[in-house]
Design a protein around this motif. Structure first.
Motif, short mmCIF file in Angstrom:
data_model
loop_
_atom_site.label_atom_id
_atom_site.label_comp_id
_atom_site.label_asym_id
_atom_site.label_seq_id
_atom_site.Cartn_x
_atom_site.Cartn_y
_atom_site.Cartn_z
N ILE A 394 -44.98 -128.26 -49.87
CA ILE A 394 -44.58 -128.30 -51.28
C ILE A 394 -43.36 -127.41 -51.53
O ILE A 394 -42.50 -127.71 -52.37
CB ILE A 394 -45.75 -127.85 -52.18
N PHE A 395 -43.26 -126.34 -50.77
CA PHE A 395 -42.20 -125.36 -51.00
C PHE A 395 -41.02 -125.50 -50.04
O PHE A 395 -40.15 -124.63 -50.01
CB PHE A 395 -42.79 -123.94 -50.89
N LEU A 396 -40.99 -126.57 -49.25
CA LEU A 396 -39.89 -126.77 -48.32
C LEU A 396 -38.71 -127.42 -49.06
O LEU A 396 -38.80 -128.59 -49.46
CB LEU A 396 -40.33 -127.65 -47.15
N PRO A 397 -37.61 -126.72 -49.23
CA PRO A 397 -36.50 -127.28 -50.03
C PRO A 397 -35.86 -128.50 -49.39
O PRO A 397 -35.35 -129.37 -50.10
CB PRO A 397 -35.51 -126.11 -50.11
N ALA A 398 -35.88 -128.59 -48.06
CA ALA A 398 -35.21 -129.72 -47.41
C ALA A 398 -35.83 -131.05 -47.78
O ALA A 398 -35.15 -132.09 -47.78
CB ALA A 398 -35.25 -129.53 -45.89
N LEU A 399 -37.13 -131.07 -48.11
CA LEU A 399 -37.78 -132.34 -48.46
C LEU A 399 -37.24 -132.92 -49.77
O LEU A 399 -37.42 -134.12 -50.04
CB LEU A 399 -39.30 -132.15 -48.55
N ARG A 400 -36.60 -132.09 -50.58
CA ARG A 400 -35.99 -132.62 -51.81
C ARG A 400 -34.82 -133.56 -51.50
O ARG A 400 -34.42 -134.37 -52.34
CB ARG A 400 -35.53 -131.47 -52.71
N HIS A 401 -34.27 -133.46 -50.28
CA HIS A 401 -33.17 -134.34 -49.89
C HIS A 401 -33.65 -135.77 -49.63
O HIS A 401 -32.82 -136.68 -49.50
CB HIS A 401 -32.49 -133.79 -48.62
N LEU A 402 -34.95 -135.96 -49.54
CA LEU A 402 -35.47 -137.30 -49.26
C LEU A 402 -35.09 -138.29 -50.35
O LEU A 402 -34.97 -139.49 -50.09
CB LEU A 402 -37.00 -137.25 -49.12
N ASP A 403 -34.92 -137.81 -51.58
CA ASP A 403 -34.65 -138.71 -52.70
C ASP A 403 -33.20 -138.66 -53.16
O ASP A 403 -32.86 -139.18 -54.22
CB ASP A 403 -35.58 -138.37 -53.87
N ARG A 404 -32.33 -138.03 -52.35
CA ARG A 404 -30.91 -138.03 -52.64
C ARG A 404 -30.23 -139.15 -51.90
O ARG A 404 -30.64 -139.53 -50.81
CB ARG A 404 -30.29 -136.68 -52.24
N GLU A 405 -29.18 -139.70 -52.51
CA GLU A 405 -28.46 -140.80 -51.88
C GLU A 405 -27.79 -140.30 -50.60
O GLU A 405 -27.24 -139.21 -50.58
CB GLU A 405 -27.39 -141.35 -52.84
N PRO A 406 -27.85 -141.10 -49.53
CA PRO A 406 -27.16 -140.71 -48.30
C PRO A 406 -25.65 -140.63 -48.51
O PRO A 406 -25.09 -141.36 -49.31
CB PRO A 406 -27.53 -141.82 -47.32
N GLU A 407 -25.03 -139.73 -47.73
CA GLU A 407 -23.59 -139.53 -47.91
C GLU A 407 -22.79 -140.69 -47.33
O GLU A 407 -21.72 -141.02 -47.81
CB GLU A 407 -23.17 -138.22 -47.23
N SER A 408 -23.31 -141.30 -46.26
CA SER A 408 -22.58 -142.39 -45.60
C SER A 408 -22.68 -143.68 -46.42
O SER A 408 -23.77 -144.14 -46.70
CB SER A 408 -23.14 -142.63 -44.20
N PRO A 409 -21.55 -144.27 -46.83
CA PRO A 409 -21.62 -145.50 -47.63
C PRO A 409 -22.17 -146.68 -46.85
O PRO A 409 -22.72 -147.60 -47.41
CB PRO A 409 -20.15 -145.74 -48.01
N THR A 410 -22.04 -146.66 -45.49
CA THR A 410 -22.53 -147.80 -44.70
C THR A 410 -24.01 -147.71 -44.46
O THR A 410 -24.66 -148.67 -44.09
CB THR A 410 -21.82 -147.84 -43.34
N ALA A 411 -24.60 -146.52 -44.70
CA ALA A 411 -26.00 -146.34 -44.38
C ALA A 411 -26.91 -146.83 -45.48
O ALA A 411 -28.07 -147.08 -45.29
CB ALA A 411 -26.28 -144.87 -44.08
N ALA A 412 -26.37 -146.97 -46.68
CA ALA A 412 -27.24 -147.30 -47.80
C ALA A 412 -27.85 -148.68 -47.65
O ALA A 412 -28.95 -148.94 -48.03
CB ALA A 412 -26.46 -147.18 -49.09
N GLY A 413 -27.07 -149.59 -47.02
CA GLY A 413 -27.58 -150.92 -46.68
C GLY A 413 -28.26 -151.60 -47.81
O GLY A 413 -29.26 -152.23 -47.61
#
Length: 413
Positions: A394-413
């Motif tokens: 619950i307190f791991l900040p990196a897991l909040r990145h799971l719901d952020r858009e990926p930086e690579s435009p080709t990865a969004a697919g």
């Protein structure tokens, strides 16, 4: 009706289904051939371990092989070698007689097949982003259906294996197993997809240097590194429950059928969970799903530790499968969107090898502890750390990145 743009995606699904079914049949057929000879559970265990131990190293190397040789090529080579490892059983029996199929031969062939499997699985997973884009599917949906198909293969495969052994015998069942791998090869052979062919090797490092590059990328990505540790811990704590504790519990009670029902409940729950995620992925919060899965797993394991009646265990196992079903699609999504295309195979390989490493680590502790302290204590020894893992997550900040858009435009697919 499958449209032209959906064709690559459905070919990948079909390849995953048939190759997975082939592996599922092998899971039943190899131990059966050992037990049919002399009924030795120890020798059956040796063959089973031979089919799992190579996975750790093989998965690590598989990612580099995919990036170096190309995704389609590795998928087909992997399935061809897996087919050879199973078809060797009836061929050896024809040439040298059935007595030549001893535990050493079966263990060697099981290890050989297991060594090639991860490369095929990695290759198919790394083709999903481009296939999803061609089909107009989101990557979450594609991963959800892919994992559901994969789970279905491992539900259907052992059942088909049992029927084949009953009708054809253990040795001739291997012809059908090889045929399943051949179907997977055929599907990938006609697949045409951007990025699936021979890659540009101009700046490609050697295999081990490539593996190190994949490890370095995972380590320097906070979300991948955190997911790797969560998966390592969760798999290490959960795997012994399914592989050792439940079999021992039901064996001690002389209830093999009940063990089968428990494993079916886990598998069906996982299938429904993966399909549910495929349908609801547009509205789902990935971080919440991961946290709920780990916490529910800890709570369920803790209740199971008190060895309640079978219906309660079945419900809890189905719930575990249901909440944990979306985990693999989420992991795939993160790997596919965070890793650049030329590194995708190695990142998938590194993450997969960590999961395979966790299982044996947990088994080393759980087996001796169950014999020394009993099942109740061992269940608690695994479930309580799982609860702690859920609370820490619950307190791991990196897991909040799971719901952020990926930086690579080709990865969004």
């Amino acid at each position: 009706m499958i449209t032209t743009t959906q064709r690559p995606l459905f070919l990948i699904f079909f390849a995953a289904l048939t190759a997975g079914a082939g592996n599922g049949i092998s899971l039943v057929a190899f131990p059966w051939l050992v037990l049919q000879r002399n009924g030795s559970a120890v020798e059956a265990s040796i063959v089973a371990m031979a089919g799992t131990l190579p996975l750790l190293v093989a998965t690590l190397i598989a990612g580099a092989a995919v990036d170096y040789l190309g995704r389609r090529r590795v998928s087909m080579i992997s399935d061809a070698l897996s087919a050879l490892s199973v078809v060797a059983v009836p061929v050896i029996a024809l040439i040298f007689g059935a007595d030549a199929i001893n535990v050493a031969v079966l263990a060697g062939l099981a290890a050989l097949g297991a060594f090639f499997d991860p490369a095929g699985m990695t290759a198919r997973e790394t083709m999903l982003p481009e296939a999803a884009q061609r089909a107009g599917w989101t990557l979450d949906r594609s991963n959800g259906v892919y994992e559901a198909v994969f789970n279905l293969a491992y539900i259907v495969g052992p059942g088909i294996g049992g029927l084949l052994i009953t009708t054809l015998g253990g040795i001739d069942t291997m012809w059908v197993t090889a045929g399943a791998f051949a179907l997977s090869i055929s599907a990938v052979a006609v697949l045409r997809l951007q990025g699936a062919g021979t890659p540009n090797r101009e700046h490609m490092p050697q295999v081990w240097a490539g593996v190190v590059e994949g490890l370095r990328f995972v380590w320097h990505s906070p979300v991948l590194r955190t997911l790797a540790f969560v998966e390592l811990a969760a798999t290490g704590l959960y795997m012994p429950m399914e592989s050792v504790l439940f079999p021992k519990y039901f064996t001690d009670r002389n209830e093999p059928a009940q063990l089968g029902w428990v494993l079916v409940a886990l598998s069906v729950g996982g299938l429904v969970g993966a399909l549910g995620y495929a349908a609801l992925s547009k509205y789902a919060n990935r971080r919440t799903i991961v946290l709920v899965a780990v916490l529910v797993l800890g709570v369920s394991m803790t209740v199971i530790a008190f060895l309640p009646p079978l219906p309660v265990i079945l419900v809890l196992c189905a719930v575990v499968g249901l909440v944990y079903g979306p985990m693999a699609p989420i992991y795939n999504y993160v790997m596919q969107t965070r890793a650049p295309a030329h590194l995708r195979g190695r990142v998938v390989g590194v993450m997969g090898s960590l999961a395979y490493a966790a299982g044996p680590l947990g088994l080393i502790v759980a087996g001796p502890l169950a014999d020394a302290a009993g099942l109740h204590v061992t269940f608690l020894a695994l479930s309580l750390p799982m609860l702690v893992l859920g609370a820490v997550a619950i307190f791991l900040p990196a897991l909040r990145h799971l719901d952020r858009e990926p930086e690579s435009p080709t990865a969004a697919g």
